[in-house]
Write a protein that holds these residues in place. Structure first.
Motif, PDB file in Angstrom:
ATOM      1  N   UNK A  80      27.216  34.962  46.747  1.00 50.59           N
ATOM      2  CA  UNK A  80      28.357  35.027  45.682  1.00 50.59           C
ATOM      3  C   UNK A  80      29.474  35.581  46.434  1.00 50.59           C
ATOM      4  N   UNK A  81      29.491  36.739  47.245  1.00 51.63           N
ATOM      5  CA  UNK A  81      30.596  37.215  47.989  1.00 51.63           C
ATOM      6  C   UNK A  81      31.336  36.146  48.730  1.00 51.63           C
ATOM      7  N   UNK A  82      30.368  35.503  49.549  1.00 49.41           N
ATOM      8  CA  UNK A  82      31.131  34.370  50.467  1.00 49.41           C
ATOM      9  C   UNK A  82      31.551  33.103  49.664  1.00 49.41           C
ATOM     10  N   UNK A  83      31.020  32.968  48.590  1.00 46.16           N
ATOM     11  CA  UNK A  83      31.512  31.709  47.609  1.00 46.16           C
ATOM     12  C   UNK A  83      32.636  32.036  46.875  1.00 46.16           C
ATOM     13  N   UNK A  84      32.978  33.344  46.728  1.00 50.79           N
ATOM     14  CA  UNK A  84      34.249  33.850  45.697  1.00 50.79           C
ATOM     15  C   UNK A  84      35.545  33.388  46.459  1.00 50.79           C
ATOM     16  N   UNK A  85      35.514  33.129  47.847  1.00 53.05           N
ATOM     17  CA  UNK A  85      36.598  32.688  48.645  1.00 53.05           C
ATOM     18  C   UNK A  85      37.088  31.479  48.163  1.00 53.05           C
ATOM     19  N   UNK A  86      36.166  30.692  47.449  1.00 54.22           N
ATOM     20  CA  UNK A  86      36.573  29.329  47.112  1.00 54.22           C
ATOM     21  C   UNK A  86      37.229  29.309  45.636  1.00 54.22           C
ATOM     22  N   UNK A  87      37.276  30.233  44.969  1.00 58.60           N
ATOM     23  CA  UNK A  87      37.819  30.528  43.894  1.00 58.60           C
ATOM     24  C   UNK A  87      39.150  30.830  43.968  1.00 58.60           C
ATOM     25  N   UNK A  88      40.107  30.307  43.072  1.00 56.82           N
ATOM     26  CA  UNK A  88      41.451  30.852  43.077  1.00 56.82           C
ATOM     27  C   UNK A  88      41.618  32.102  42.363  1.00 56.82           C
ATOM     28  N   UNK A  89      42.521  32.971  43.041  1.00 56.16           N
ATOM     29  CA  UNK A  89      42.772  34.394  42.685  1.00 56.16           C
ATOM     30  C   UNK A  89      43.256  34.164  41.024  1.00 56.16           C
ATOM     31  N   UNK A  90      42.705  35.133  40.167  1.00 53.30           N
ATOM     32  CA  UNK A  90      43.266  35.153  38.552  1.00 53.30           C
ATOM     33  C   UNK A  90      42.940  33.725  38.155  1.00 53.30           C
ATOM     34  N   UNK A  91      42.269  32.925  38.459  1.00 53.26           N
ATOM     35  CA  UNK A  91      41.777  31.519  37.914  1.00 53.26           C
ATOM     36  C   UNK A  91      41.028  31.792  36.593  1.00 53.26           C
ATOM     37  N   UNK A  92      41.104  30.631  36.024  1.00 54.79           N
ATOM     38  CA  UNK A  92      40.338  30.675  34.610  1.00 54.79           C
ATOM     39  C   UNK A  92      38.634  30.788  34.873  1.00 54.79           C
ATOM     40  N   UNK A  93      38.198  30.175  36.089  1.00 49.43           N
ATOM     41  CA  UNK A  93      36.544  30.192  36.320  1.00 49.43           C
ATOM     42  C   UNK A  93      36.302  31.664  36.603  1.00 49.43           C
ATOM     43  N   UNK A  94      37.017  32.449  37.746  1.00 50.17           N
ATOM     44  CA  UNK A  94      36.597  33.602  37.743  1.00 50.17           C
ATOM     45  C   UNK A  94      36.759  34.636  36.789  1.00 50.17           C
ATOM     46  N   UNK A  95      37.819  34.351  35.871  1.00 44.00           N
ATOM     47  CA  UNK A  95      38.153  35.276  34.682  1.00 44.00           C
ATOM     48  C   UNK A  95      36.892  34.936  33.740  1.00 44.00           C
ATOM     49  N   UNK A  96      36.555  33.884  33.549  1.00 40.77           N
ATOM     50  CA  UNK A  96      35.690  33.545  32.415  1.00 40.77           C
ATOM     51  C   UNK A  96      34.349  34.130  32.908  1.00 40.77           C
ATOM     52  N   UNK A  97      33.925  33.963  34.145  1.00 43.61           N
ATOM     53  CA  UNK A  97      32.767  34.547  34.790  1.00 43.61           C
ATOM     54  C   UNK A  97      32.602  36.056  34.363  1.00 43.61           C
ATOM     55  N   UNK A  98      33.494  37.003  34.868  1.00 44.00           N
ATOM     56  CA  UNK A  98      33.669  38.204  34.621  1.00 44.00           C
ATOM     57  C   UNK A  98      33.750  38.672  33.146  1.00 44.00           C
ATOM     58  N   UNK A  99      34.311  38.040  32.121  1.00 46.17           N
ATOM     59  CA  UNK A  99      34.335  38.174  30.881  1.00 46.17           C
ATOM     60  C   UNK A  99      32.819  38.111  30.283  1.00 46.17           C
ATOM     61  N   UNK A 100      32.220  36.909  30.562  1.00 45.27           N
ATOM     62  CA  UNK A 100      30.783  36.989  30.288  1.00 45.27           C
ATOM     63  C   UNK A 100      29.925  37.703  30.711  1.00 45.27           C
ATOM     64  N   UNK A 101      30.109  38.373  31.892  1.00 47.73           N
ATOM     65  CA  UNK A 101      29.464  39.315  32.767  1.00 47.73           C
ATOM     66  C   UNK A 101      29.620  40.806  31.726  1.00 47.73           C
ATOM     67  N   UNK A 102      30.838  40.984  31.342  1.00 48.48           N
ATOM     68  CA  UNK A 102      31.009  42.246  30.657  1.00 48.48           C
ATOM     69  C   UNK A 102      30.605  42.218  29.391  1.00 48.48           C
ATOM     70  N   UNK A 103      30.437  41.064  28.662  1.00 51.18           N
ATOM     71  CA  UNK A 103      29.751  40.886  27.354  1.00 51.18           C
ATOM     72  C   UNK A 103      28.162  41.469  27.559  1.00 51.18           C
ATOM     73  N   UNK A 104      27.515  40.974  28.474  1.00 56.78           N
ATOM     74  CA  UNK A 104      26.244  41.652  28.879  1.00 56.78           C
ATOM     75  C   UNK A 104      26.384  43.091  29.142  1.00 56.78           C
TER      76      UNK A 104
END
Length: 739
Positions: free
Chosen positions: A271-295
């Motif tokens: 995941x640490x290596x794959x994060x580089x393929x995601x755009x900074x502040x993009x909707x995908x990484x933001x959504x992942x983090x918000x769902x993690x925070x729900x947990x």
């Protein structure tokens, strides 16, 4: 497949290869072994083979573990086996001696092994890569290859030491606190299993294995909170904790699905290596983090999923200490710190975490101002302090949030176990006099310092620590969180983001203000708890005073250790202005795990100026001192009356006592409608009406009706059958012959 009990080879050469770190699998295995042994003892105590002559069994009464309170004071939420007297002799569990050795013993061994691994890590020099042990291939499905693997790095090592160290002290305390409970081995079995799953959670090398530990502590919380399940209030509290946590777990699962879909990995390294393929502040990484925070909000009791944690006080006090201090409720903070690379790329999600954390901190603190149950005060204190931890990790100050996690484990475990000693003494006194007053209500206490001087001084150390008074541990960790938040409000990627059209800097300053107010409230309600419990006249009762005394040393000893840690725990990460000790020790230790993400959030901003830092420290100290002074000058324990004589609260005090009626609102808006739909539509309409009524019973009625019609043509008279046969033959012949 490599057997679990064989050391697995780590890919590549690592400094920990060939060291005691390869025995890391034994750290969680020892508590699991304790669970198996104590569980077997618990089952053996209720198993009785039938006699050869069944007639001999009549009139016999068997059973040691009744699963309930036994002889304990069942009128209180926290009823445990108080020491007996001549009229009510106490019979200890026949396997109590073995359970007393196995239960704490496996934790002692686990802690010693964890400490040895820590020393090996210190001796390995600069460890920039994690030490990963893969035991077997767990889920090789298509492109998904998930191993049963443990990962040792600076973060998992820190959490392992906290879990095993504080857990060990709580297990030792439990030997005295639960000594006369009829479910003694069962209690230690659950406690050992809880620690096992928590260690799986923090040592896991990937998210699915972490999720196993995540769900495991949820199951164990249900078992431990509802330990005295013969009382409905206790079983309901256990079910509430389990169900509310399931809501958050849905978010965790969705986040894992999205991780694999977008990064094709679920292990931490991938995941640490794959994060580089995601755009900074993009909707995908933001959504992942918000769902993690729900947990995280479910597991770590943040708004709106915090309501289960105060109800968790229904369990025995050692359970409250273990859940609240060092294990389950900190799992959400750990998860964000573990996923720091994604959160540092999602400033909007970080803003949400900070705001929810700040709102939770002040909301829970305000409720704590007017609670009378000593454990409920500490419960809302935990919810509030968890808010501070989320402010830290949410704002990218990962070390500060984790630092507060560690110091909180020290002083909150001390506060809960100290309250357990108080409750133990109160129960013992009430038991001797057959008094049925509430042993947990502070209005029935007062003046206990003369009867419990050791507990009195130790709990004051913990109170000063949580209030943020220097040089106690809580001052350093809480000050780091507030100072880091203020610094990030000026220069950071979070300050540059926006939420609901409001700049991130504005949200961060708002959260900083809420943090200060919550700190003031914390100092006030904690001082209130100490004043009403230990100061002023005693309100326990004239007959009961002669039986008030300090708890046994098996209970007081762990308090002394935690008192020392609460006093000097701040040395783990001293700030620059501290005159003694190694500055930033914890920060240097955790830098290989969170350093890169912290730098990304700070966006190259420089250090806070010394003058500003001193100003922020001064404000924090004034806030803490002001809260203590307000409580000390305004509260008059001499005017307090016992609970049975107290007048009911009115106005806003009534709102605080009833916790803003949040539970009632949830019941009216969520629980009752869901139950109504389930009962009216799903049960009576679909299950009973459609499936049972139309499907099962309807088909039976149809078959019965068809059978009844057939029965009408069956008279049983042979002559009638002959005439019908003749008539039929004639009708057939007529049909074919008549044209």
């Amino acid at each position: 497949m490599i057997p679990l009990l064989q050391a697995a080879a780590t890919a590549g050469t690592h400094p920990l290869t060939g060291t005691i770190a390869e025995w890391v699998w034994l750290v969680p295995l020892l508590p699991l072994l304790g669970f198996v042994i104590n569980g077997a003892l618990s089952l053996a105590s209720v198993f009785h083979a039938g006699p050869g002559d069944p007639a001999l069994a009549h009139g016999e009464a068997h059973g040691v573990d009744d699963g309930g309170h036994g002889h304990a004071a069942a009128h209180d939420d926290d009823a445990h086996g108080a020491t007996g007297d001549d009229h009510h002799p106490v019979v200890r569990h026949r396997f109590a001696g073995v359970a007393s050795i196995v239960g704490p013993g496996v934790l002692i061994l686990s802690f010693l092994l964890a400490a040895a691994i820590f020393l090996a890590m210190r001796g390995a020099g600069e460890m920039t890569a994690p030490f990963i042990q893969r035991y077997f291939s767990w889920m090789p499905v298509g492109d998904m290859h998930i191993d049963a693997a443990f990962q040792l790095d600076q973060l998992s090592m820190m959490m392992t030491l906290v879990v095993t160290g504080v857990g060990m002290l709580i297990h030792l305390f439990s030997v005295g606190y639960m000594q006369d409970d009829p479910g003694y081995p069962r209690f230690f079995a659950y406690l050992n299993l809880f620690v096992f799953f928590m260690l799986v959670l923090v040592l896991a090398g990937n998210y699915p294995l972490l999720f196993i530990g995540w769900e495991g502590v949820g199951v164990c919380s249900y078992l431990l909170i509802g330990f005295w399940f013969s009382d409905k209030v206790n079983s309901d509290a256990g079910k509430k904790a389990f169900i509310v946590n399931r809501i958050g777990d849905v978010g965790f699962l969705i986040a894992m699905f999205m991780m694999f879909a977008n990064m094709h990995a679920l292990d931490f390294t991938g995941v640490r290596e794959g994060a580089a393929s995601l755009p900074f502040g993009g909707i995908v990484v933001t959504t992942i983090c918000l769902f993690l925070f729900l947990g995280c909000a479910g597991k770590s009791a943040q708004i709106p999923l915090y309501t289960w944690l105060p109800d968790a006080m229904a369990g025995p006090t050692p359970v409250s200490a273990l859940i609240h201090a060092a294990t389950m409720v900190t799992a959400g903070v750990y998860l964000i710190a573990r996923t720091n690379v994604l959160f540092s790329m999602a400033p909007v999600a970080q803003l949400v975490v900070v705001i929810i954390g700040a709102l939770t901190a002040i909301f829970a603190a305000s409720i704590g101002l007017k609670q009378w149950d000593i454990k409920k005060v500490l419960a809302y204190s935990t919810v509030s302090q968890l808010g501070y931890m989320f402010i830290g990790v949410g704002s990218g100050a990962y070390v500060s949030g984790l630092f507060h996690l560690v110091t909180h484990a020290f002083f909150k475990a001390l506060l809960f176990l100290g309250s357990g000693s108080v409750i133990f003494a109160m129960h013992r006194a009430y038991h001797h006099t057959d008094n049925h007053d509430d042993a947990q209500d502070m209005r029935n206490m007062g003046g206990l310092k003369q009867y419990m001087p050791v507990t009195f001084w130790l709990m004051w150390i913990a109170t000063l620590a949580i209030a943020g008074i220097p040089p106690f541990a809580g001052f350093f960790s809480k000050d780091e969180i507030l100072g880091g938040l203020f610094a990030r409000a000026q220069h950071s990627t979070i300050a540059s983001a926006s939420l609901f059209g409001i700049p991130g800097s504005g949200w961060l300053y708002f959260a900083y203000l809420l943090g200060l107010v919550a700190a003031f409230m914390t100092a006030t309600y904690m001082t209130r708890m100490m004043i009403y419990t230990f100061h002023g006249p005693n309100r326990t009762g004239e007959k009961e005073r002669g039986h008030l005394a300090e708890a046994p040393w098996i209970m007081t000893g762990p308090l002394v250790v935690l008192g020392i840690l609460s006093a000097i725990g701040g040395w783990l990460n001293l700030p620059e202005f501290a005159p003694l000790g190694r500055v930033g020790a914890l920060e240097h230790w955790l830098d290989p795990v969170v350093g890169e993400s912290t730098a990304r959030v700070m966006a190259g901003a420089g250090e806070t100026s010394a003058s500003l830092e001193y100003t922020l420290v001064g404000v924090a100290i004034l806030i803490a001192v002001g809260g203590i002074a307000l409580a000390w000058t305004r509260l008059k324990p001499e005017s307090l009356v016992p609970k049975r004589e107290a007048a009911p609260e009115e106005g806003f005090e009534k709102v605080l006592v009833n916790k803003y009626y949040v539970d009632e609102i949830y019941d009216k808006t969520i629980v009752e409608p869901v139950v109504g739909v389930s009962r009216g539509l799903l049960w009576r309409g679909i299950d009973a009406g459609l499936i049972d009524g139309v499907g099962v019973n309807g088909s039976a009625y149809l078959a019965r009706f068809v059978g009844w019609i057939g029965s009408q043509f069956q008279s049983g008279q042979l002559g009638t059958y002959a005439w019908v046969l003749v008539a039929g033959v004639l009708a057939v012949l007529g049909a074919f012959s008549i044209r």
